[in-house]
Write an enzyme that holds these catalytic residues in place. Structure first.
Site, PDB file in Angstrom:
ATOM      1  N   ARG A  13     -24.240  60.165   5.153  1.00 38.54           N
ATOM      2  CA  ARG A  13     -24.409  61.048   4.407  1.00 38.54           C
ATOM      3  C   ARG A  13     -23.374  62.557   4.750  1.00 38.54           C
ATOM      4  NH1 ARG A  13     -30.555  60.827   3.547  1.00 38.54           N
ATOM      5  NH2 ARG A  13     -30.089  60.236   5.564  1.00 38.54           N
ATOM      6  N   MET A  14     -23.873  62.954   5.955  1.00 36.49           N
ATOM      7  CA  MET A  14     -23.230  64.063   6.309  1.00 36.49           C
ATOM      8  C   MET A  14     -21.477  63.594   6.971  1.00 36.49           C
ATOM      9  SD  MET A  14     -24.407  66.838   6.367  1.00 36.49           S
ATOM     10  CE  MET A  14     -23.583  67.798   7.162  1.00 36.49           C
ATOM     11  N   HIS A 146     -38.429  68.209   3.707  1.00 31.34           N
ATOM     12  CA  HIS A 146     -37.093  67.531   3.715  1.00 31.34           C
ATOM     13  C   HIS A 146     -37.149  66.385   2.740  1.00 31.34           C
ATOM     14  CE1 HIS A 146     -36.046  70.331   6.944  1.00 31.34           C
ATOM     15  NE2 HIS A 146     -34.529  69.880   6.671  1.00 31.34           N
ATOM     16  N   LYS A 150     -35.382  61.303   6.089  1.00 34.84           N
ATOM     17  CA  LYS A 150     -35.374  61.905   7.127  1.00 34.84           C
ATOM     18  C   LYS A 150     -36.293  61.373   8.234  1.00 34.84           C
ATOM     19  CE  LYS A 150     -35.483  66.578   9.584  1.00 34.84           C
ATOM     20  NZ  LYS A 150     -33.910  66.169  10.069  1.00 34.84           N
TER      21      LYS A 150
END
Ligand code: NAD
Length: 259
Positions: A13-14, A146, A150
């Site tokens: 995702r990042m 979050h 996560k």
């Protein structure tokens, strides 16, 4: 020529956001790696590299937002090649953090629990608040929430907040002691410890609240991230800043020029 930036874990995702932000910053995307054996596809038009060694060879600076288990390997490659590394992965053990600090003797490494500028300001304020509100009179509690994917808790940012509070009180998080995930007959709260609570659900990008609870007053500071892109923009800014810096372990506060 524009800076050549490589991205580990380009299909994450990042990783995907970082690829977009490298291009948006006018830098060159040197390439990216995938986790060995992954079925994920990289974003189109990203040069795919076979492993981390090839990534460091092709890049002027590498950005790593992947998994704690590879942080030490990537840091060792930075040390061996002398190339800068931006490390955003969370959940590193004390030994992994030590390996990163060791590698930073030979290469510039920017390691931050959170690359959002607002969070770094939050950390600086947390330290000052903690210095002014003594541990004997004010209990420090950190609540974070979050998204449901996560995998580690408390978040890296929550731990960084805990460390900032401890520093403000002239101690370390380890010395102050922590209380997290309270459940059942926990006994009374211990004076001076730092409390952590982690909530998980939905697609919450990142929320952190630091509370100082005294007998007669209570003060809380909250930061909310609405878009993960803020971390990618900050990490690319750190990567460009790191090029040409001497070896050392840097943080986002250095990148932002905050004392
Ligand atoms: P993600 O699971 O979507 O992406 C991680 C990617 O890394 C996956 O695609 C995985 O296949 C890949 N990967 C794992 N091992 C690899 C290896 N050896 N080589 C190459 N790729 C590998 O997770 P994410 O949401 O993108 O987050 C990644 C990390 O960044 C997490 O630790 C997260 O907590 C952290 N994070 C930090 C910040 C910050 O500001 N510091 C912000 C957001 C996320």
């Amino acid at each position: 020529m524009s800076a050549r930036i490589g991205i580990a874990g380009i299909a994450g995702r990042m990783g995907r956001l970082l690829a977009e932000e490298v291009t948006a910053a006018g830098a060159t995307l040197a390439g990216g790696t995938l986790r060995p054996g992954t079925a994920k596809a990289p974003p189109a038009e990203v040069p795919l590299l076979p492993d981390a060694e090839a990534l460091f060879a092709a890049s002027e600076v590498v950005i790593d937002f992947t998994h704690a288990s590879v942080a030490a390997t990537h840091a060792a490659l930075a040390a061996r090649t002398g190339k800068p590394l931006v490390l955003g992965t969370s959940g590193l053990s004390a030994a992994e953090e030590e390996a990163v600090a060791d590698a930073a003797r030979q290469a510039p490494i920017c390691y931050a629990a959170n690359f959002a500028p607002g969070v770094n300001l939050f950390l600086a304020i947390a330290e000052r608040m903690a210095a002014a509100l003594p541990a004997e009179q004010y209990d420090a509690e950190i609540v974070e929430m979050h998204h449901r994917q996560k995998v580690d808790a408390p978040s890296g940012t929550a731990i960084a907040l805990g460390r900032a509070v401890a520093r403000g009180r002239g101690t370390t998080l380890e010395e102050a002691g922590t209380e997290s995930g309270r459940d059942g007959q926990t006994g009374a709260r211990r004076t001076g410890t730092i409390g952590f609570a982690a909530l998980r659900g939905g697609q919450v990008v990142g929320e952190h609240t630091l509370i100082f609870a005294g007998a007669s007053e209570h003060i809380a500071l909250t930061h909310r991230s609405f878009d993960r892109r803020v971390y990618a923009t900050g990490a690319v800014r750190a990567a460009l800043w790191l090029i040409g810096k001497p070896p050392g372990l840097y943080g986002m506060r250095d990148v932002l020029g905050m004392k």
